[in-house]
Scaffold this motif. Structure first.
Motif, PDB file in Angstrom:
ATOM      1  N   ILE A 153      -0.753   2.856   1.667  1.00 47.96           N
ATOM      2  CA  ILE A 153      -0.193   3.280   0.317  1.00 47.96           C
ATOM      3  C   ILE A 153      -0.555   2.315  -0.531  1.00 47.96           C
ATOM      4  N   LEU A 154      -0.469   0.979  -0.334  1.00 49.48           N
ATOM      5  CA  LEU A 154      -0.638  -0.004  -1.343  1.00 49.48           C
ATOM      6  C   LEU A 154      -2.145   0.070  -1.700  1.00 49.48           C
ATOM      7  N   GLY A 155      -3.077   0.366  -0.570  1.00 45.11           N
ATOM      8  CA  GLY A 155      -4.668   0.361  -0.886  1.00 45.11           C
ATOM      9  C   GLY A 155      -5.054   1.436  -1.645  1.00 45.11           C
ATOM     10  N   ASP A 156      -4.416   2.520  -1.361  1.00 49.66           N
ATOM     11  CA  ASP A 156      -4.643   3.907  -2.070  1.00 49.66           C
ATOM     12  C   ASP A 156      -4.076   3.914  -3.605  1.00 49.66           C
ATOM     13  N   THR A 157      -3.013   3.340  -3.600  1.00 54.24           N
ATOM     14  CA  THR A 157      -2.460   3.299  -5.057  1.00 54.24           C
ATOM     15  C   THR A 157      -3.521   2.260  -5.940  1.00 54.24           C
ATOM     16  N   PHE A 158      -3.793   1.295  -5.393  1.00 49.46           N
ATOM     17  CA  PHE A 158      -4.352   0.384  -6.138  1.00 49.46           C
ATOM     18  C   PHE A 158      -5.946   0.883  -6.496  1.00 49.46           C
ATOM     19  N   VAL A 159      -6.660   1.794  -5.646  1.00 50.67           N
ATOM     20  CA  VAL A 159      -7.625   2.476  -5.956  1.00 50.67           C
ATOM     21  C   VAL A 159      -7.450   3.413  -7.183  1.00 50.67           C
ATOM     22  N   ARG A 160      -6.429   4.192  -6.897  1.00 50.45           N
ATOM     23  CA  ARG A 160      -6.145   5.161  -8.079  1.00 50.45           C
ATOM     24  C   ARG A 160      -5.768   4.383  -9.486  1.00 50.45           C
ATOM     25  N   ILE A 161      -5.135   3.132  -9.437  1.00 53.64           N
ATOM     26  CA  ILE A 161      -4.967   2.274 -10.660  1.00 53.64           C
ATOM     27  C   ILE A 161      -6.532   1.862 -11.169  1.00 53.64           C
ATOM     28  N   LEU A 162      -7.215   1.331 -10.514  1.00 58.98           N
ATOM     29  CA  LEU A 162      -8.644   0.697 -10.662  1.00 58.98           C
ATOM     30  C   LEU A 162      -9.254   1.999 -11.391  1.00 58.98           C
ATOM     31  N   ARG A 163      -9.240   3.186 -10.658  1.00 57.49           N
ATOM     32  CA  ARG A 163      -9.842   4.258 -11.119  1.00 57.49           C
ATOM     33  C   ARG A 163      -9.515   4.962 -12.666  1.00 57.49           C
ATOM     34  N   ALA A 164      -8.274   4.519 -12.688  1.00 60.47           N
ATOM     35  CA  ALA A 164      -7.605   4.904 -14.047  1.00 60.47           C
ATOM     36  C   ALA A 164      -7.939   3.997 -15.144  1.00 60.47           C
ATOM     37  N   ASN A 165      -8.378   2.895 -14.699  1.00 54.83           N
ATOM     38  CA  ASN A 165      -9.177   1.841 -15.708  1.00 54.83           C
ATOM     39  C   ASN A 165     -10.442   2.026 -15.820  1.00 54.83           C
ATOM     40  N   GLY A 166     -11.111   2.959 -15.181  1.00 45.73           N
ATOM     41  CA  GLY A 166     -12.485   3.516 -15.556  1.00 45.73           C
ATOM     42  C   GLY A 166     -13.444   2.609 -14.627  1.00 45.73           C
ATOM     43  N   GLN A 167     -12.977   2.167 -13.589  1.00 47.51           N
ATOM     44  CA  GLN A 167     -13.656   1.412 -12.624  1.00 47.51           C
ATOM     45  C   GLN A 167     -14.528   2.473 -11.657  1.00 47.51           C
ATOM     46  N   LYS A 168     -15.591   1.898 -11.139  1.00 48.95           N
ATOM     47  CA  LYS A 168     -16.254   2.663 -10.052  1.00 48.95           C
ATOM     48  C   LYS A 168     -15.746   2.151  -8.725  1.00 48.95           C
ATOM     49  N   VAL A 169     -14.941   2.879  -7.769  1.00 48.89           N
ATOM     50  CA  VAL A 169     -14.532   2.210  -6.813  1.00 48.89           C
ATOM     51  C   VAL A 169     -14.989   2.937  -5.476  1.00 48.89           C
ATOM     52  N   ASP A 170     -15.274   2.462  -4.275  1.00 49.42           N
ATOM     53  CA  ASP A 170     -15.507   2.861  -3.058  1.00 49.42           C
ATOM     54  C   ASP A 170     -14.554   2.515  -2.087  1.00 49.42           C
ATOM     55  N   VAL A 171     -13.998   3.361  -1.341  1.00 51.68           N
ATOM     56  CA  VAL A 171     -12.881   3.226  -0.379  1.00 51.68           C
ATOM     57  C   VAL A 171     -13.425   3.190   0.977  1.00 51.68           C
ATOM     58  N   GLN A 172     -13.167   1.898   1.633  1.00 49.46           N
ATOM     59  CA  GLN A 172     -13.704   1.601   2.941  1.00 49.46           C
ATOM     60  C   GLN A 172     -12.372   1.554   4.061  1.00 49.46           C
ATOM     61  N   ASN A 173     -12.505   1.947   5.120  1.00 49.34           N
ATOM     62  CA  ASN A 173     -11.509   1.880   6.155  1.00 49.34           C
ATOM     63  C   ASN A 173     -12.437   1.121   7.468  1.00 49.34           C
ATOM     64  N   TYR A 174     -12.153  -0.023   7.435  1.00 49.31           N
ATOM     65  CA  TYR A 174     -12.877  -0.762   8.726  1.00 49.31           C
ATOM     66  C   TYR A 174     -12.451  -0.472   9.995  1.00 49.31           C
ATOM     67  N   ILE A 175     -13.322  -0.157  10.935  1.00 48.56           N
ATOM     68  CA  ILE A 175     -13.038   0.317  12.350  1.00 48.56           C
ATOM     69  C   ILE A 175     -13.328  -0.633  13.274  1.00 48.56           C
ATOM     70  N   ASP A 176     -12.437  -1.370  13.911  1.00 48.13           N
ATOM     71  CA  ASP A 176     -12.530  -2.509  14.941  1.00 48.13           C
ATOM     72  C   ASP A 176     -12.616  -1.662  16.244  1.00 48.13           C
ATOM     73  N   ASN A 177     -13.780  -1.016  16.670  1.00 48.16           N
ATOM     74  CA  ASN A 177     -13.867  -0.004  17.736  1.00 48.16           C
ATOM     75  C   ASN A 177     -14.637  -0.953  19.155  1.00 48.16           C
ATOM     76  N   THR A 178     -14.607  -2.406  18.647  1.00 46.55           N
ATOM     77  CA  THR A 178     -15.002  -3.075  20.010  1.00 46.55           C
ATOM     78  C   THR A 178     -14.069  -4.236  20.441  1.00 46.55           C
ATOM     79  N   GLY A 179     -12.906  -4.124  19.744  1.00 44.00           N
ATOM     80  CA  GLY A 179     -11.857  -5.075  19.904  1.00 44.00           C
ATOM     81  C   GLY A 179     -11.035  -4.886  21.249  1.00 44.00           C
ATOM     82  N   VAL A 180     -10.142  -5.906  21.433  1.00 45.74           N
ATOM     83  CA  VAL A 180      -9.328  -6.017  22.955  1.00 45.74           C
ATOM     84  C   VAL A 180      -8.350  -4.829  22.905  1.00 45.74           C
ATOM     85  N   GLN A 181      -7.970  -4.382  21.626  1.00 40.50           N
ATOM     86  CA  GLN A 181      -6.932  -3.162  21.734  1.00 40.50           C
ATOM     87  C   GLN A 181      -7.637  -1.881  22.349  1.00 40.50           C
TER      88      GLN A 181
END
Length: 676
Positions: A153-181
């Motif tokens: 929610i923090l990340g998504d809201t900040f993306v919306r705020i940056l876009r409201a300010n006219g900035q080009k924003v790419d949203v990434q969700n890092y996937i640690d698919n080789t970790g111990v979990q």
């Protein structure tokens, strides 16, 4: 509008001081007086000048007021003409010296409200930076929980705020698919459950066909495995943990059945995570996976760059002997030929790369400094765009997500040290500009109030009932799954909307319940500053009173009801208001003027959020505006006002408030319901 006016004012005052006194000042402080009768701005600049000019601040403030009043037209112009784009009306009416030396600034009320009424002032689109925001980043080993929701929610809201300010924003969700979990869940299925690759594939397919939640099953498997590692004899536990690391090694190496099992499980869970977040209106553009960072040899390229720039050196003595370590900013010990015992190990003596090493390589890619790219393939379809995922050999035609100019990483505060190490490495390699535009968007954890834990069916020890919060633990199986939390919030709201809106259809009541529940959850996560530990509580989040999402949403519903009863629209009212003498209507109406002034601070709020990476400013802004409007609503009888001009003023005030609340709530990802 408010921010732009402040900036113009300060620029003019600074220039006047330069011309009049030959003094060049840096940033000038600007304050808001405690009472609107003292003006809208107060500048303490005379106190700063007093020493240099050897005059009393009172005298300097009086001189500045006279000079500025004699040249009002050079201070700031406002109210662009709808037809010609020119400016009409002075934004500032006068300056006054006050108190011991303050310079008070009075705005032209009629000018400001006319501008707000005629034009929906938004931040002008600008080219800005190409920004990359990474958020959510849940390990693909189990269902998302309440702590993950704060990140997303923090990340998504900040993306919306940056876009409201006219900035080009790419949203990434890092996937640690080789970790111990992930390795732990694989151990659970292969060794505790005794399932084969084919059986796991069939199990996942069955869950997806039946609409069941495979990530919930993995939640339980993960908790069981975590306990299994420590539940046997000393020798058994040693063997079990060696199995864990053997599994991890096979996953990292790839090209074997264990790695295929890990991929099957992680892909199914990632899809579930995206579905969960979509319920909150949260979407992504790209899912970079750690497996490709390994298999595409990102680290090899980064390693060479780190060695060539001297950021890494090979340690031959001490506890880090045989390791590649990162030079500290204060590397005096190394220069004198001593061992740097506190240096950060990047490559262990056995040749394995630490988390920080892989993260350095990843961030070189983010900034377009690595010289290699991922392969891309489509993974998840949203209504308006495709979410891509990394792969070794992907589609020939694809978007490109690296090469950003600024980065925000929404990662909890416990990762402050690794994040600082990546920034340090960038600086050491000479990428100073990139390091300056690398922001660790940190935040504290989410816990549960004892009351909330009990409502969720957990057993709470007697001694914990009086604590302010109880920490959650996915490893121990104690926590709130995100989907369960959302479902419970919607169910509680659905019961309320059913009672309040008996004449509405089931679909309408369900929609309103979802809008309120999601709004309550998002607002609750955003109203606290990032450095605050949140103790989540259903009753507090869903309350229609106090600083909550439903409170702000209800103000919107109340305003819409006013316009329905008045049989008019906000647009018609604002058009009519533009023909009136706004200045005379607002004379001696400080409470009404205060609402217009608050509504004009949208751009200021946006600027504060971006400058401090703190979305809590947005939450505070809409709450204060809703609160001021509700006080206004109870003080003035809008619909029964007999004076036509004054009634138009009251309705225009409601219209401006509605426009502002709806716009800023949208930055928070919160919808504005028609009814509640």
């Amino acid at each position: 509008m408010y921010l732009e006016l402040q900036q113009r004012l300060l620029t003019r005052v600074r220039a006047l001081i330069q011309d009049q006194y030959g003094i060049e000042l840096g940033p000038i402080a600007i304050e808001q007086p405690p009472d609107l009768k003292l003006g809208e701005f107060a500048l303490p600049v005379a106190f700063e000048l007093a020493r240099k000019l050897r005059k009393a601040p009172k005298i300097i403030a009086a001189e500045l007021a006279t000079l500025l009043n004699n040249s009002l037209e050079t201070v700031a112009l406002l109210l662009p003409s709808e037809s010609e784009g020119t400016a009409q009306g002075l934004a500032i009416s006068r300056f006054e010296a006050a108190g011991a030396g303050y310079l008070n600034v009075y705005l032209n009320r009629g000018c400001l409200v006319s501008a707000l009424a005629q034009f929906d002032i938004r931040p002008a689109p600008n080219s800005g930076l190409h920004v990359l925001v990474e958020h959510t980043s849940i390990n693909p080993n189990k269902a998302a929980h309440v702590g993950h929701l704060r990140n997303a929610i923090l990340g998504d809201t900040f993306v919306r705020i940056l876009r409201a300010n006219g900035q080009k924003v790419d949203v990434q969700n890092y996937i640690d698919n080789t970790g111990v979990q992930v390795a732990d869940v694989v151990v659970g299925f292969l060794h505790l459950e005794g399932k084969s690759l084919a059986e796991i594939r069939s199990l996942i397919a069955g869950f997806e066909t039946n609409g069941e939640k495979f990530d919930y099953l993995c939640w339980d498997v993960y908790a069981r495995v975590s306990q299994w590692y420590d539940s046997g004899s000393e020798e058994e536990n040693k063997q079990r943990k060696s199995l864990r690391y053997a599994t991890l090694h096979e996953i990292e190496a790839g090209g074997n059945e264990t790695a295929l099992v890990a991929e099957l499980i992680s892909m199914a869970i990632i899809r579930r995570h995206l579905e969960t977040m979509l319920r909150l209106g949260i979407t992504y553009d790209f899912l970079p996976q750690e497996s490709e960072i390994l298999h595409l040899k990102f680290w090899d390229l980064a390693f060479e760059q780190l060695k060539q720039t001297g950021v890494l050196y090979f340690e031959t003595e001490g506890k880090n002997k045989g390791c590649w370590v990162m030079t500290r900013p204060d590397a005096k010990a190394v220069e004198e030929g001593e061992t740097d015992e506190d240096a950060k190990v990047i490559v262990r003596s056995n040749g394995t790369v630490t988390y920080v090493g892989k993260d350095i390589a990843y961030h070189l890619w983010k900034f377009g400094l690595l010289g290699r790219d991922f392969g891309y393939r489509p993974f998840f379809e949203y209504p308006d765009h495709t979410c891509w995922i990394s792969t070794e050999h992907g589609e020939e035609t694809h978007p490109h997500f690296g090469g950003a100019q600024a980065i925000y990483n929404v990662i909890d505060s416990r990762q402050s040290d690794p994040q600082a190490n990546v920034i340090q490495a960038l600086r050491g390699m000479g990428h100073t500009a990139e390091a300056d535009r690398y922001t660790h968007f940190s935040y504290e954890m989410v816990a549960l109030t004892p009351r909330c834990a009990l409502e969720l069916g957990y057993t709470v020890a007697e001694e914990d009932l009086g604590r302010p919060y109880i920490e959650v633990s996915g490893r121990k199986g104690f926590g709130v799954k995100a989907d369960d939390l959302i479902d419970k919030l919607i169910a509680a709201t659905r019961k309320e909307t059913g009672a309040r809106q008996p004449d509405r259809s089931e679909e309408e009541r369900q929609l309103v319940a979802e809008q309120i529940a999601i709004g309550a959850l998002r607002y609750f996560m955003l109203k606290f500053t990032r450095g605050t530990v949140i103790a989540f509580d259903f009753k507090d989040a869903l309350s229609f009173e106090g600083e909550t999402g439903p409170y702000v949403q209800y103000a919107i519903v109340r305003i819409r009801n006013i316009f329905r009863k008045a049989e008019t629209s906000p647009e018609k009212v604002l058009a009519q208001f533009a023909t009136l003498d706004a200045a005379s209507l607002l004379k001696d109406a400080d409470d009404i003027w205060g609402i217009w002034l608050r509504a004009s601070k949208r751009s200021l709020t946006l600027d504060q959020c971006i400058a401090t990476s703190e979305p809590a400013y947005v939450a505070r802004h809409v709450f204060q505006l809703a609160q001021e409007f509700n006080n206004f609503y109870h003080r003035h009888h809008i619909l029964t006002e007999e004076d036509p001009a004054r009634k138009t003023l009251l309705l225009a005030t409601a219209a401006i408030t509605l426009r502002e609340l709806v716009t800023v709530l949208s930055w928070m990802g919160i919808e504005s319901p028609e009814v509640m």
